[in-house]
Design a protein around this motif. Structure first.
Motif, PDB file in Angstrom:
ATOM      1  N   LEU A 191       0.830  -1.208   0.000  1.00  0.00           N
ATOM      2  CA  LEU A 191       0.000   0.000   0.000  1.00  0.00           C
ATOM      3  C   LEU A 191       0.863   1.256   0.000  1.00  0.00           C
ATOM      4  O   LEU A 191       0.545   2.243  -0.680  1.00  0.00           O
ATOM      5  CB  LEU A 191      -0.925   0.000   1.221  1.00  0.00           C
ATOM      6  CG  LEU A 191      -2.093  -0.992   1.181  1.00  0.00           C
ATOM      7  CD1 LEU A 191      -2.805  -1.028   2.520  1.00  0.00           C
ATOM      8  CD2 LEU A 191      -3.073  -0.622   0.068  1.00  0.00           C
ATOM      9  N   GLY A 243      -4.976  -1.227   8.215  1.00  0.00           N
ATOM     10  CA  GLY A 243      -4.000  -2.307   8.322  1.00  0.00           C
ATOM     11  C   GLY A 243      -2.925  -2.027   9.354  1.00  0.00           C
ATOM     12  O   GLY A 243      -2.500  -2.932  10.087  1.00  0.00           O
ATOM     13  N   HIS A 256      -6.565   5.371   3.622  1.00  0.00           N
ATOM     14  CA  HIS A 256      -7.559   4.867   4.580  1.00  0.00           C
ATOM     15  C   HIS A 256      -7.342   3.386   4.839  1.00  0.00           C
ATOM     16  O   HIS A 256      -7.353   2.927   5.993  1.00  0.00           O
ATOM     17  CB  HIS A 256      -8.963   5.108   4.032  1.00  0.00           C
ATOM     18  CG  HIS A 256     -10.051   4.536   4.887  1.00  0.00           C
ATOM     19  ND1 HIS A 256     -10.377   5.053   6.128  1.00  0.00           N
ATOM     20  CD2 HIS A 256     -10.879   3.474   4.689  1.00  0.00           C
ATOM     21  CE1 HIS A 256     -11.349   4.346   6.662  1.00  0.00           C
ATOM     22  NE2 HIS A 256     -11.675   3.384   5.814  1.00  0.00           N
ATOM     23  N   GLU A 257      -7.105   2.630   3.760  1.00  0.00           N
ATOM     24  CA  GLU A 257      -6.865   1.192   3.909  1.00  0.00           C
ATOM     25  C   GLU A 257      -5.575   0.928   4.678  1.00  0.00           C
ATOM     26  O   GLU A 257      -5.504   0.008   5.506  1.00  0.00           O
ATOM     27  CB  GLU A 257      -6.789   0.551   2.516  1.00  0.00           C
ATOM     28  CG  GLU A 257      -6.718  -0.966   2.538  1.00  0.00           C
ATOM     29  CD  GLU A 257      -6.732  -1.563   1.152  1.00  0.00           C
ATOM     30  OE1 GLU A 257      -6.564  -2.794   1.041  1.00  0.00           O
ATOM     31  OE2 GLU A 257      -6.900  -0.796   0.168  1.00  0.00           O
ATOM     32  N   TRP A 258      -4.548   1.755   4.425  1.00  0.00           N
ATOM     33  CA  TRP A 258      -3.282   1.569   5.133  1.00  0.00           C
ATOM     34  C   TRP A 258      -3.436   1.837   6.629  1.00  0.00           C
ATOM     35  O   TRP A 258      -2.883   1.121   7.456  1.00  0.00           O
ATOM     36  CB  TRP A 258      -2.215   2.489   4.559  1.00  0.00           C
ATOM     37  CG  TRP A 258      -0.846   2.250   5.146  1.00  0.00           C
ATOM     38  CD1 TRP A 258       0.105   1.391   4.706  1.00  0.00           C
ATOM     39  CD2 TRP A 258      -0.294   2.881   6.314  1.00  0.00           C
ATOM     40  NE1 TRP A 258       1.215   1.431   5.496  1.00  0.00           N
ATOM     41  CE2 TRP A 258       1.000   2.325   6.507  1.00  0.00           C
ATOM     42  CE3 TRP A 258      -0.751   3.830   7.206  1.00  0.00           C
ATOM     43  CZ2 TRP A 258       1.827   2.726   7.544  1.00  0.00           C
ATOM     44  CZ3 TRP A 258       0.064   4.210   8.259  1.00  0.00           C
ATOM     45  CH2 TRP A 258       1.342   3.663   8.415  1.00  0.00           C
ATOM     46  N   ALA A 310      -8.261   6.637  -0.748  1.00  0.00           N
ATOM     47  CA  ALA A 310      -8.687   5.267  -0.465  1.00  0.00           C
ATOM     48  C   ALA A 310      -7.515   4.407   0.013  1.00  0.00           C
ATOM     49  O   ALA A 310      -7.660   3.610   0.956  1.00  0.00           O
ATOM     50  CB  ALA A 310      -9.307   4.653  -1.726  1.00  0.00           C
TER      51      ALA A 310
END
Length: 343
Positions: A75, A148, A143-145, A140
């Protein structure tokens, strides 16, 4: 509803009514505390339930061979890629604007200037749409990182040695903008370099479409050998075939926030941004002439020099070109002849 403690008038005695009023207020607060305890217990139960679900999902990922650490690194690489593409598009826009300014200085708002202005207007619209699209992708990805990273932090808090390794790897690879405390030793020669850079990888040159079209294409036959790598990086000693690839590689040795870069050739004090440094290296060190005049055999180091030269071809009443193949320089018609003929 919470009640404020009743105000009791100062006096030598506290009546029974005063005491009963205070007791009523205390009773209301006790009921509120009971309700809060119930809510806290409910939230704690929900948190425990969610934690079990998270642990189940993590276990499923591990059984399937998944790796949160690798996902985090991936990411960050995607984020870095999109940031570079936005910066590349922004630099190309600045190249277009700079070329328009140079054309206006050299020949006013002539036909070449009008054509470049139309190209610039179109590119600005394209750049804005491209930047908006990339920023949505970045939002996006980031946000995902964050999700995680929070999972990885909770799983490896205090016990996971691998988590520390990943954090160190991410810091070395992506957080190059951070600068440590200033040292007592003064640095007077080169700017702060990232000594961990070893290889250049693949990174395209950022040039405007007009300049790209004007570059002379070198076609190598199948039976020909690759061109020799004549120019060496003075930091890691990797060799390159041209100024552009050398300069792009040289930038990787610097922090991403750097605005100016030192010349990659030893004993040279020049510094500038990527565009100016590439022009400098071509003109002073590699002697590459990638831009050819469409009216005569003369070649140039930069697009700006070519445009200025070609404009003189369109002004025969002001400029004349020397007829000697070894000269071909322009001279003012009013002077009568080229200076080389007077030697």
């Amino acid at each position: 509803m919470m009640m404020a403690p009743p105000s009791v008038q100062s006096g030598p005695l506290c009546t029974q009514n005063d005491v009963r009023e205070i007791m009523t207020g205390i009773g209301v607060l006790l009921e509120v505390n009971k309700d809060l305890d119930k809510k806290v217990n409910f939230l704690m139960m929900k948190k425990t339930e969610n934690s079990k679900k998270i642990a189940g999902f993590v276990g499923t990922v591990k059984k399937m061979g998944g790796n949160f650490k690798e996902v985090l690194v991936s990411l960050k690489e995607q984020e870095n890629y999109h940031v570079q593409r936005i910066e590349e598009s922004t630099r190309n826009l600045r190249d277009q604007e700079k070329l328009l300014q140079d054309l206006e200085v050299e020949g006013g708002q002539d036909q070449n200037w009008v054509q470049q202005f139309e190209n610039l207007v179109k590119y600005r619209e394209t750049h804005k749409k491209y930047k908006d699209f990339k920023e949505k992708q970045l939002k996006a990805i980031r946000h995902e990182w964050r999700i995680g990273h929070e999972i990885e932090s909770q799983l490896g808090a205090g016990t996971s040695r691998g988590s520390c390794v990943v954090k160190k790897k991410l810091k070395e690879k992506f957080l190059t903008k951070e600068i440590g405390p200033s040292s007592s030793k003064s640095i007077t020669s080169k700017r702060k370099l990232d000594e961990s850079v070893v290889d250049c990888g693949l990174k395209p040159k950022k040039i405007s479409p007009t300049e790209k079209e004007a570059i002379i294409q070198t076609v190598l036959k199948v039976e020909q050998d690759s061109p020799p790598k004549l120019y060496t990086c003075n930091i890691c000693h990797h060799s390159f075939t041209c100024a552009a690839s050398l300069v792009i590689h040289h930038e990787n040795h610097y922090a991403q926030a750097q605005e100016k870069f030192d010349c990659p050739f030893s004993n040279c004090s020049f510094s500038g941004n990527e565009e100016n440094l590439t022009k400098h290296v071509r003109a002073k060190h590699t002697k590459e002439q990638l831009f050819s005049c469409s009216s005569c055999p003369i070649k140039f180091h930069t697009m700006t020099a070519k445009v200025a030269h070609q404009k003189k071809h369109s002004q025969p009443t002001i400029w004349a070109q020397c007829g000697k193949a070894t000269c071909l320089k322009f001279y003012h018609v009013a002077n009568g002849s080229c200076r080389c003929g007077n030697k």
